[in-house]
Design an enzyme around this catalytic site. Sequence first.
Site, PDB file in Angstrom:
ATOM      1  N   GLU A 115       0.831  -1.210   0.000  1.00 60.74           N
ATOM      2  CA  GLU A 115       0.000   0.000   0.000  1.00 60.74           C
ATOM      3  C   GLU A 115       0.861   1.255   0.000  1.00 60.74           C
ATOM      4  O   GLU A 115       2.057   1.186   0.187  1.00 60.74           O
ATOM      5  CB  GLU A 115      -0.970   0.024   1.195  1.00 60.74           C
ATOM      6  CG  GLU A 115      -0.575  -0.806   2.373  1.00 60.74           C
ATOM      7  CD  GLU A 115      -1.685  -0.992   3.397  1.00 60.74           C
ATOM      8  OE1 GLU A 115      -1.967  -0.004   4.086  1.00 60.74           O
ATOM      9  OE2 GLU A 115      -2.234  -2.102   3.498  1.00 60.74           O
ATOM     10  N   LYS A 117       2.247   4.714   1.508  1.00 64.33           N
ATOM     11  CA  LYS A 117       2.437   5.346   2.813  1.00 64.33           C
ATOM     12  C   LYS A 117       2.045   6.806   2.623  1.00 64.33           C
ATOM     13  O   LYS A 117       2.758   7.579   1.980  1.00 64.33           O
ATOM     14  CB  LYS A 117       3.887   5.225   3.272  1.00 64.33           C
ATOM     15  CG  LYS A 117       4.080   5.737   4.676  1.00 64.33           C
ATOM     16  CD  LYS A 117       5.393   5.249   5.250  1.00 64.33           C
ATOM     17  CE  LYS A 117       5.521   5.528   6.736  1.00 64.33           C
ATOM     18  NZ  LYS A 117       5.309   6.896   7.120  1.00 64.33           N
ATOM     19  N   ASP A 119       1.385  10.600   3.405  1.00 65.29           N
ATOM     20  CA  ASP A 119       2.165  11.521   4.227  1.00 65.29           C
ATOM     21  C   ASP A 119       1.268  12.620   4.789  1.00 65.29           C
ATOM     22  O   ASP A 119       1.233  13.742   4.305  1.00 65.29           O
ATOM     23  CB  ASP A 119       3.286  12.125   3.371  1.00 65.29           C
ATOM     24  CG  ASP A 119       4.332  12.783   4.233  1.00 65.29           C
ATOM     25  OD1 ASP A 119       4.310  12.598   5.455  1.00 65.29           O
ATOM     26  OD2 ASP A 119       5.188  13.494   3.669  1.00 65.29           O
ATOM     27  N   TYR A 227      -6.377   2.552   6.350  1.00 63.55           N
ATOM     28  CA  TYR A 227      -5.483   1.434   6.050  1.00 63.55           C
ATOM     29  C   TYR A 227      -5.359   0.392   7.151  1.00 63.55           C
ATOM     30  O   TYR A 227      -4.486  -0.466   7.096  1.00 63.55           O
ATOM     31  CB  TYR A 227      -4.083   1.950   5.698  1.00 63.55           C
ATOM     32  CG  TYR A 227      -3.550   3.011   6.640  1.00 63.55           C
ATOM     33  CD1 TYR A 227      -3.285   2.727   7.963  1.00 63.55           C
ATOM     34  CD2 TYR A 227      -3.329   4.309   6.176  1.00 63.55           C
ATOM     35  CE1 TYR A 227      -2.806   3.691   8.820  1.00 63.55           C
ATOM     36  CE2 TYR A 227      -2.848   5.291   7.026  1.00 63.55           C
ATOM     37  CZ  TYR A 227      -2.587   4.975   8.353  1.00 63.55           C
ATOM     38  OH  TYR A 227      -2.117   5.933   9.195  1.00 63.55           O
ATOM     39  N   LYS A 314      10.700   3.898   2.426  1.00 66.52           N
ATOM     40  CA  LYS A 314      10.596   5.341   2.184  1.00 66.52           C
ATOM     41  C   LYS A 314      11.179   5.695   0.818  1.00 66.52           C
ATOM     42  O   LYS A 314      12.272   5.221   0.478  1.00 66.52           O
ATOM     43  CB  LYS A 314      11.374   6.109   3.266  1.00 66.52           C
ATOM     44  CG  LYS A 314      10.767   5.996   4.648  1.00 66.52           C
ATOM     45  CD  LYS A 314       9.544   6.886   4.765  1.00 66.52           C
ATOM     46  CE  LYS A 314       9.375   7.492   6.108  1.00 66.52           C
ATOM     47  NZ  LYS A 314       9.998   8.616   6.530  1.00 66.52           N
ATOM     48  N   CYS A 408      20.438  47.202 -13.534  1.00 68.79           N
ATOM     49  CA  CYS A 408      19.096  46.810 -13.079  1.00 68.79           C
ATOM     50  C   CYS A 408      18.247  46.427 -14.292  1.00 68.79           C
ATOM     51  O   CYS A 408      18.102  47.220 -15.228  1.00 68.79           O
ATOM     52  CB  CYS A 408      18.440  47.958 -12.323  1.00 68.79           C
ATOM     53  SG  CYS A 408      16.732  47.588 -11.895  1.00 68.79           S
ATOM     54  N   CYS A 411      15.326  49.208 -14.571  1.00 71.97           N
ATOM     55  CA  CYS A 411      15.512  50.629 -14.853  1.00 71.97           C
ATOM     56  C   CYS A 411      16.885  50.959 -15.441  1.00 71.97           C
ATOM     57  O   CYS A 411      17.162  52.108 -15.763  1.00 71.97           O
ATOM     58  CB  CYS A 411      15.256  51.451 -13.597  1.00 71.97           C
ATOM     59  SG  CYS A 411      16.524  51.245 -12.348  1.00 71.97           S
ATOM     60  N   CYS A 426      19.785  47.481  -6.708  1.00 73.45           N
ATOM     61  CA  CYS A 426      19.598  48.637  -7.571  1.00 73.45           C
ATOM     62  C   CYS A 426      19.431  49.862  -6.669  1.00 73.45           C
ATOM     63  O   CYS A 426      18.507  49.909  -5.856  1.00 73.45           O
ATOM     64  CB  CYS A 426      18.354  48.440  -8.440  1.00 73.45           C
ATOM     65  SG  CYS A 426      17.837  49.987  -9.215  1.00 73.45           S
ATOM     66  N   CYS A 432      12.873  53.341  -9.754  1.00 74.10           N
ATOM     67  CA  CYS A 432      12.852  51.978 -10.295  1.00 74.10           C
ATOM     68  C   CYS A 432      11.454  51.373 -10.078  1.00 74.10           C
ATOM     69  O   CYS A 432      11.027  51.176  -8.938  1.00 74.10           O
ATOM     70  CB  CYS A 432      13.940  51.181  -9.572  1.00 74.10           C
ATOM     71  SG  CYS A 432      14.020  49.473 -10.089  1.00 74.10           S
TER      72      CYS A 432
HETATM   73  S1  IVH Z   1      -0.087   1.003   9.173  1.00 67.98           S
HETATM   74  C1  IVH Z   1       0.855  -0.672  13.366  1.00 67.98           C
HETATM   75  N1  IVH Z   1      -0.359   1.876   6.724  1.00 67.98           N
HETATM   76  O1  IVH Z   1       2.793   5.877   8.914  1.00 67.98           O
HETATM   77  C2  IVH Z   1       1.008  -0.006  12.061  1.00 67.98           C
HETATM   78  N2  IVH Z   1       0.505   3.388   8.345  1.00 67.98           N
HETATM   79  O2  IVH Z   1       5.192   5.137  10.629  1.00 67.98           O
HETATM   80  C3  IVH Z   1      -0.056   0.938  11.779  1.00 67.98           C
HETATM   81  N3  IVH Z   1       0.948   5.623   7.460  1.00 67.98           N
HETATM   82  O3  IVH Z   1       1.515   6.454  12.113  1.00 67.98           O
HETATM   83  C4  IVH Z   1       0.207   1.816  10.649  1.00 67.98           C
HETATM   84  N4  IVH Z   1       0.297   5.249   5.392  1.00 67.98           N
HETATM   85  O4  IVH Z   1       0.397   7.621  10.168  1.00 67.98           O
HETATM   86  C5  IVH Z   1       0.032   2.171   7.974  1.00 67.98           C
HETATM   87  N5  IVH Z   1      -0.700   2.501   4.524  1.00 67.98           N
HETATM   88  C6  IVH Z   1      -0.313   2.807   5.763  1.00 67.98           C
HETATM   89  C7  IVH Z   1       0.148   4.085   6.104  1.00 67.98           C
HETATM   90  C8  IVH Z   1       0.570   4.329   7.409  1.00 67.98           C
HETATM   91  C9  IVH Z   1       0.786   6.150   6.233  1.00 67.98           C
HETATM   92  C10 IVH Z   1       1.538   6.372   8.590  1.00 67.98           C
HETATM   93  C11 IVH Z   1       0.722   6.291   9.851  1.00 67.98           C
HETATM   94  C12 IVH Z   1       1.631   5.751  10.909  1.00 67.98           C
HETATM   95  C13 IVH Z   1       2.982   5.945  10.309  1.00 67.98           C
HETATM   96  C14 IVH Z   1       3.874   4.813  10.749  1.00 67.98           C
END
Ligand code: IVH
Length: 672
Positions: A115, A117, A119, A227, A314, A408, A411, A426, A432
């Site tokens: 899945e 992650k 942000d 998630y 990451k 400049c 001007c 300038c 200007c």
């Molecule tokens: S699972 C026990 N799934 O990442 C694990 N976390 O570093 C529960 N996050 O605090 C988290 N996307 O805010 C999970 N697909 C995803 C996520 C996700 C973003 C964030 C979440 C968590 C942090 C963990």
Amino acid sequence: MSANTDPCSRITELRELLNRHNHNYYVLNAPEISDREFDMLLKELETLEKQHPEMADPLSPTQRVGSDLTGAFEQIEHIYPMLSLGNTYSIDEVDEWFHRVRTALGGESFNVVGEMKFDGTSISLIYEHGRLVRAVTRGDGERGDIVTENIKTIRSIPLQLQGSGWPDFFEIRGEILMPWEAFDKLNREREFNEEPLFANPRNAASGTLKTLNSREVARRGLDAYFYYLLGPELPFDNHFDNMMAARSWGFKVSDIMTLLPSLESVDDFIRHWDEARRHLPVATDGLVFKVNSLRQQLNLGFTAKSPRWAIAYKFPAERAITRLRFVSFEVGRMGIVTPVANLEPVLLSGTIVKRASLHNEDIINTLGIHEHDMLFVEKGGEIIPKITGVDERDRIAGSQPVRFVAKCPACGTPLIRIEGEASWQCPNKFGCPPQIAGRVEHFVGRKMMNIDGIGEETAQLLFDNGLVRNIADLYDLRPEQLMRLPGFGPRSAERVMEGLEASKSVPYDRVVYALSIPFVGDTVAKKVARAFPDIDTLMSATSEQLAATKDIGPRIAESVVEYFSNPLNRQIVERLRAAGLQMSMPAESDEGRTDLLGGKSFVISGTFSLHSRDEYKALIERNGGKNVGSISKKTDYILAGENMGPAKLEKATSLGIPIIDENRFLEMLGQQ
Ligand code: IVH
């Protein structure tokens, strides 16, 4: 549509209808009715609910607009602690995790769910009997803030579940996000209002979620992806099916979530999304892999901080490469000339980048940029793109190094280099055009004279049409002159006249700030205004007298003296005085002053959601504390907001200075 005639049944019917249309629009992106039709149904429901208060329901679709009175947040312990995930930055380490899982499961076969992650900021929602009962932030993982009122304003979050099969009690976790589009809009607005910008959508989302005014939350366009489902009785024995069930109950579960049966498919998933995530509407910082079977998850268990059954990969900092079209040189209100790289448009972290500041001549030389070079552009979690290098292999034969202009660009005046500084300036302050227009724009800005009806564009228009050549000319404007400008009518002209009139009561310290004296920002202006409480005293102050003021250094002192030694500036000040602007401090009032902070010194860092930085500074001073600019052994507290810089954090920690958040600070003042 067969409208129900019994008002109570109609209320129920409308609620169901509106919940469905909300889901179609915000979760499925597939509206079935127009916004107007939606608004009409909502209006009808509002009217009926007013007539039938006995039918009130805090989860009705009418309750999503938020209120100005959310109040402070209560805290609560999480039912299941909110842990974090183990992180890696390489495919190899993900592969190692996969092998560790295989070994720990004794060679048993297993599936992985891949899945995104997301942000943003994590949220835990509790549902009972299909209704949202509570939304809690992560907090410290053990306890979080109850933010239900704010969460209710996020239209993609179901308040009442759809479909069937949901357990009577469950928790669902997800990420609250600010989509790129909403983020850009919010920052444009903040820029216009001269408020600090959010560095990235994550900060914007968490700052917004902690806002005490849920109407403001509703306005900012947050979204949420889910998630993780938890509870004593989940419908399936595996993560993937549970998430698909959650989707059928109305939650936004990303389509990206995929069942991956092998290590090869995990690696392919990484390679694919490394690139493809650039086109997503929300910010992501990696991928998450989870063992699918709940039984196997239980076997694998947790370390102290994170589950062994999941890992986060990451993404590296996003970098793009694009061709330099040309370098433009732009002149600010202080006459500083800034080189800007104009690029072939390129997509980077969800936004199209066409321009990036090169800051000054030294940076151009250090990077060694030649005309039409291929440049590396990066956005390391921040909004402002940065040129980080040149791909010399792709240099066009014979192309010349980019040279800083000598005159400049606006001007034609030869530029001068300020001693000890990297920037060119300038010196033609009064002739200007961008400097003049820039000072007018600054003068009318919200934190300065706050002249309603004149924004950046109007300021430019007034200058371009020869109506305003300096800030004092603003007060000679007549409505009939304004009405001749494109886009102006009697109403907008009237607004400007009213704005100008209202600016006559703006306090003296802001007038000092509005003058655009080099090195005199809002904080310095306040100090100068307090020490020299009327304009005549200030205009006749010597640089020694100025430099004797606390926190005013010799550079600022000289700049003030130089400004007022110029007859043109003195003339402008006289005209502003004649127009009726405030030219002295009002007599000090002692109301609201306390000594609760008893001389303690504070460093303020980051962005805040309950009050502005300026308000915190004023609160510190009104309560007997001191504001200091940088952290030292003598600092008593750091008042930290959302995105405190890492260097400050490290310094404060190493000196053992307590770091407090805004809630704690307000508690110190007995305001919470
Ligand atoms: S699972 C026990 N799934 O990442 C694990 N976390 O570093 C529960 N996050 O605090 C988290 N996307 O805010 C999970 N697909 C995803 C996520 C996700 C973003 C964030 C979440 C968590 C942090 C963990």
